[in-house]
Write a protein that holds these residues in place. Structure first.
Motif, PDB file in Angstrom:
ATOM      1  N   LEU A  89       0.589  -0.922 -31.929  1.00 36.52           N
ATOM      2  CA  LEU A  89       0.288  -1.157 -33.338  1.00 36.52           C
ATOM      3  C   LEU A  89      -0.677  -0.094 -33.840  1.00 36.52           C
ATOM      4  O   LEU A  89      -1.468   0.431 -33.061  1.00 36.52           O
ATOM      5  CB  LEU A  89      -0.316  -2.551 -33.521  1.00 36.52           C
ATOM      6  CG  LEU A  89       0.603  -3.724 -33.177  1.00 36.52           C
ATOM      7  CD1 LEU A  89      -0.160  -5.039 -33.291  1.00 36.52           C
ATOM      8  CD2 LEU A  89       1.819  -3.740 -34.076  1.00 36.52           C
ATOM      9  N   PRO A  90      -0.629   0.225 -35.132  1.00 34.05           N
ATOM     10  CA  PRO A  90      -1.565   1.212 -35.686  1.00 34.05           C
ATOM     11  C   PRO A  90      -3.009   0.788 -35.425  1.00 34.05           C
ATOM     12  O   PRO A  90      -3.356  -0.379 -35.550  1.00 34.05           O
ATOM     13  CB  PRO A  90      -1.256   1.206 -37.185  1.00 34.05           C
ATOM     14  CG  PRO A  90       0.086   0.612 -37.306  1.00 34.05           C
ATOM     15  CD  PRO A  90       0.286  -0.289 -36.130  1.00 34.05           C
ATOM     16  N   ARG A  91      -3.834   1.745 -35.067  1.00 37.20           N
ATOM     17  CA  ARG A  91      -5.173   1.471 -34.559  1.00 37.20           C
ATOM     18  C   ARG A  91      -6.114   0.803 -35.565  1.00 37.20           C
ATOM     19  O   ARG A  91      -6.957   0.008 -35.180  1.00 37.20           O
ATOM     20  CB  ARG A  91      -5.782   2.786 -34.079  1.00 37.20           C
ATOM     21  CG  ARG A  91      -7.040   2.622 -33.283  1.00 37.20           C
ATOM     22  CD  ARG A  91      -7.250   3.846 -32.427  1.00 37.20           C
ATOM     23  NE  ARG A  91      -8.526   3.907 -31.778  1.00 37.20           N
ATOM     24  CZ  ARG A  91      -8.845   3.219 -30.698  1.00 37.20           C
ATOM     25  NH1 ARG A  91      -7.994   2.377 -30.186  1.00 37.20           N
ATOM     26  NH2 ARG A  91     -10.016   3.363 -30.138  1.00 37.20           N
ATOM     27  N   ALA A  92      -6.016   1.093 -36.837  1.00 40.69           N
ATOM     28  CA  ALA A  92      -6.990   0.613 -37.812  1.00 40.69           C
ATOM     29  C   ALA A  92      -7.113  -0.913 -37.836  1.00 40.69           C
ATOM     30  O   ALA A  92      -8.210  -1.459 -37.786  1.00 40.69           O
ATOM     31  CB  ALA A  92      -6.625   1.134 -39.198  1.00 40.69           C
ATOM     32  N   THR A  93      -6.005  -1.602 -37.900  1.00 41.19           N
ATOM     33  CA  THR A  93      -6.042  -3.063 -37.990  1.00 41.19           C
ATOM     34  C   THR A  93      -5.259  -3.716 -36.852  1.00 41.19           C
ATOM     35  O   THR A  93      -4.766  -4.832 -36.988  1.00 41.19           O
ATOM     36  CB  THR A  93      -5.462  -3.536 -39.329  1.00 41.19           C
ATOM     37  OG1 THR A  93      -4.119  -3.062 -39.425  1.00 41.19           O
ATOM     38  CG2 THR A  93      -6.280  -3.034 -40.496  1.00 41.19           C
ATOM     39  N   ALA A  94      -5.155  -3.040 -35.742  1.00 43.20           N
ATOM     40  CA  ALA A  94      -4.287  -3.487 -34.653  1.00 43.20           C
ATOM     41  C   ALA A  94      -4.663  -4.859 -34.120  1.00 43.20           C
ATOM     42  O   ALA A  94      -3.803  -5.717 -33.932  1.00 43.20           O
ATOM     43  CB  ALA A  94      -4.304  -2.461 -33.527  1.00 43.20           C
ATOM     44  N   ARG A  95      -5.950  -5.086 -33.881  1.00 37.36           N
ATOM     45  CA  ARG A  95      -6.373  -6.350 -33.291  1.00 37.36           C
ATOM     46  C   ARG A  95      -6.047  -7.521 -34.212  1.00 37.36           C
ATOM     47  O   ARG A  95      -5.582  -8.569 -33.771  1.00 37.36           O
ATOM     48  CB  ARG A  95      -7.866  -6.305 -32.995  1.00 37.36           C
ATOM     49  CG  ARG A  95      -8.391  -7.499 -32.267  1.00 37.36           C
ATOM     50  CD  ARG A  95      -9.817  -7.280 -31.788  1.00 37.36           C
ATOM     51  NE  ARG A  95     -10.662  -6.673 -32.787  1.00 37.36           N
ATOM     52  CZ  ARG A  95     -11.541  -7.365 -33.523  1.00 37.36           C
ATOM     53  NH1 ARG A  95     -11.677  -8.645 -33.373  1.00 37.36           N
ATOM     54  NH2 ARG A  95     -12.294  -6.734 -34.402  1.00 37.36           N
ATOM     55  N   PHE A  96      -6.261  -7.320 -35.516  1.00 38.53           N
ATOM     56  CA  PHE A  96      -5.986  -8.385 -36.481  1.00 38.53           C
ATOM     57  C   PHE A  96      -4.487  -8.620 -36.632  1.00 38.53           C
ATOM     58  O   PHE A  96      -4.042  -9.753 -36.769  1.00 38.53           O
ATOM     59  CB  PHE A  96      -6.631  -8.064 -37.820  1.00 38.53           C
ATOM     60  CG  PHE A  96      -8.119  -7.910 -37.715  1.00 38.53           C
ATOM     61  CD1 PHE A  96      -8.925  -9.002 -37.404  1.00 38.53           C
ATOM     62  CD2 PHE A  96      -8.715  -6.675 -37.880  1.00 38.53           C
ATOM     63  CE1 PHE A  96     -10.289  -8.869 -37.277  1.00 38.53           C
ATOM     64  CE2 PHE A  96     -10.084  -6.529 -37.762  1.00 38.53           C
ATOM     65  CZ  PHE A  96     -10.875  -7.627 -37.456  1.00 38.53           C
ATOM     66  N   ALA A  97      -3.710  -7.552 -36.587  1.00 38.29           N
ATOM     67  CA  ALA A  97      -2.251  -7.687 -36.666  1.00 38.29           C
ATOM     68  C   ALA A  97      -1.721  -8.425 -35.434  1.00 38.29           C
ATOM     69  O   ALA A  97      -0.848  -9.291 -35.555  1.00 38.29           O
ATOM     70  CB  ALA A  97      -1.597  -6.315 -36.792  1.00 38.29           C
ATOM     71  N   ALA A  98      -2.257  -8.110 -34.269  1.00 40.73           N
ATOM     72  CA  ALA A  98      -1.834  -8.792 -33.040  1.00 40.73           C
ATOM     73  C   ALA A  98      -2.211 -10.264 -33.103  1.00 40.73           C
ATOM     74  O   ALA A  98      -1.422 -11.137 -32.720  1.00 40.73           O
ATOM     75  CB  ALA A  98      -2.465  -8.133 -31.817  1.00 40.73           C
ATOM     76  N   ARG A  99      -3.408 -10.556 -33.602  1.00 42.54           N
ATOM     77  CA  ARG A  99      -3.827 -11.951 -33.744  1.00 42.54           C
ATOM     78  C   ARG A  99      -2.883 -12.706 -34.670  1.00 42.54           C
ATOM     79  O   ARG A  99      -2.445 -13.820 -34.367  1.00 42.54           O
ATOM     80  CB  ARG A  99      -5.250 -12.028 -34.291  1.00 42.54           C
ATOM     81  CG  ARG A  99      -5.760 -13.467 -34.391  1.00 42.54           C
ATOM     82  CD  ARG A  99      -6.957 -13.586 -35.274  1.00 42.54           C
ATOM     83  NE  ARG A  99      -6.542 -13.240 -36.626  1.00 42.54           N
ATOM     84  CZ  ARG A  99      -7.378 -12.947 -37.601  1.00 42.54           C
ATOM     85  NH1 ARG A  99      -8.660 -12.924 -37.386  1.00 42.54           N
ATOM     86  NH2 ARG A  99      -6.937 -12.658 -38.801  1.00 42.54           N
ATOM     87  N   ASP A 100      -2.535 -12.086 -35.804  1.00 40.04           N
ATOM     88  CA  ASP A 100      -1.611 -12.726 -36.744  1.00 40.04           C
ATOM     89  C   ASP A 100      -0.242 -12.964 -36.114  1.00 40.04           C
ATOM     90  O   ASP A 100       0.366 -14.012 -36.317  1.00 40.04           O
ATOM     91  CB  ASP A 100      -1.461 -11.885 -38.008  1.00 40.04           C
ATOM     92  CG  ASP A 100      -2.711 -11.889 -38.873  1.00 40.04           C
ATOM     93  OD1 ASP A 100      -3.601 -12.738 -38.631  1.00 40.04           O
ATOM     94  OD2 ASP A 100      -2.802 -11.041 -39.775  1.00 40.04           O
ATOM     95  N   LEU A 101       0.250 -11.994 -35.346  1.00 46.07           N
ATOM     96  CA  LEU A 101       1.549 -12.158 -34.689  1.00 46.07           C
ATOM     97  C   LEU A 101       1.522 -13.307 -33.683  1.00 46.07           C
ATOM     98  O   LEU A 101       2.450 -14.118 -33.629  1.00 46.07           O
ATOM     99  CB  LEU A 101       1.956 -10.857 -33.989  1.00 46.07           C
ATOM    100  CG  LEU A 101       2.391  -9.712 -34.893  1.00 46.07           C
ATOM    101  CD1 LEU A 101       2.497  -8.420 -34.096  1.00 46.07           C
ATOM    102  CD2 LEU A 101       3.707 -10.040 -35.575  1.00 46.07           C
ATOM    103  N   VAL A 102       0.463 -13.378 -32.883  1.00 44.74           N
ATOM    104  CA  VAL A 102       0.358 -14.448 -31.886  1.00 44.74           C
ATOM    105  C   VAL A 102       0.235 -15.804 -32.578  1.00 44.74           C
ATOM    106  O   VAL A 102       0.936 -16.756 -32.225  1.00 44.74           O
ATOM    107  CB  VAL A 102      -0.828 -14.210 -30.924  1.00 44.74           C
ATOM    108  CG1 VAL A 102      -1.090 -15.421 -30.051  1.00 44.74           C
ATOM    109  CG2 VAL A 102      -0.563 -12.982 -30.059  1.00 44.74           C
ATOM    110  N   LEU A 103      -0.622 -15.898 -33.601  1.00 45.02           N
ATOM    111  CA  LEU A 103      -0.797 -17.178 -34.303  1.00 45.02           C
ATOM    112  C   LEU A 103       0.478 -17.613 -35.013  1.00 45.02           C
ATOM    113  O   LEU A 103       0.836 -18.792 -34.983  1.00 45.02           O
ATOM    114  CB  LEU A 103      -1.959 -17.084 -35.293  1.00 45.02           C
ATOM    115  CG  LEU A 103      -3.347 -16.981 -34.669  1.00 45.02           C
ATOM    116  CD1 LEU A 103      -4.408 -16.788 -35.748  1.00 45.02           C
ATOM    117  CD2 LEU A 103      -3.662 -18.205 -33.835  1.00 45.02           C
ATOM    118  N   CYS A 104       1.174 -16.670 -35.650  1.00 41.93           N
ATOM    119  CA  CYS A 104       2.439 -17.011 -36.313  1.00 41.93           C
ATOM    120  C   CYS A 104       3.483 -17.464 -35.293  1.00 41.93           C
ATOM    121  O   CYS A 104       4.223 -18.419 -35.535  1.00 41.93           O
ATOM    122  CB  CYS A 104       2.969 -15.825 -37.116  1.00 41.93           C
ATOM    123  SG  CYS A 104       2.047 -15.516 -38.620  1.00 41.93           S
TER     124      CYS A 104
END
Length: 144
Positions: A112-127
């Motif tokens: 995932l793109p580095r800037a917001t990667a952790r938050f994007a991964a969190r959203d994917l896991v939660l969804c």
């Protein structure tokens, strides 16, 4: 916040906590039956009480989660899925089966793109967790 809204929030937290526990157990179930490096048991770790973790999930429930995960994977590959949600199944697999343990590691594995990667991964896991919770909502409760 009204008492009804607070009760709904508590119920949602209970459901998500339950699905996370269920997915952790399912991940152990997958790893414990898989041939290859994931199923290797270190003799020294066995002496210490370690090794491959034992799943506390019976086969019927694990197969129900497996079927729901298969449906999630098919949904993620379909045209009906939004492009930003297409990695939900991969994120769930990395978090619970590969047991990466953090959103940062999941984001790195998904490139995932580095800037917001952790938050994007969190959203994917939660969804993905919520999608699976909805899919499994009645199927495991009706077995009891």
């Amino acid at each position: 916040m009204t008492t009804a809204a607070a009760a709904a929030v508590k119920q949602d937290v209970r459901i998500i906590g339950g699905i996370q526990t269920l997915l952790e157990r399912w991940g152990r179930w997958v790893v414990s039956g898989r041939p290859g490096p994931g199923a290797y048991r270190c003799p020294l770790a066995d002496l210490r009480g370690g090794g491959v973790p034992v799943s506390m999930l019976d086969d019927d429930d694990a197969l129900a989660v497996d079927a729901a995960f298969g449906a999630l994977s098919a949904y993620c590959r379909s045209a009906a899925c939004a492009p930003e949600r297409g990695l939900m199944a991969d994120a769930i697999w990395l978090m619970y089966v590969r047991n990466l343990g953090s959103y940062a590691k999941v984001a790195k594995a998904l490139h995932l793109p580095r800037a917001t990667a952790r938050f994007a991964a969190r959203d994917l896991v939660l969804c993905g967790e919520q999608w699976l919770a909805g899919r499994l909502d009645g199927s495991l409760a009706n077995r009891s």
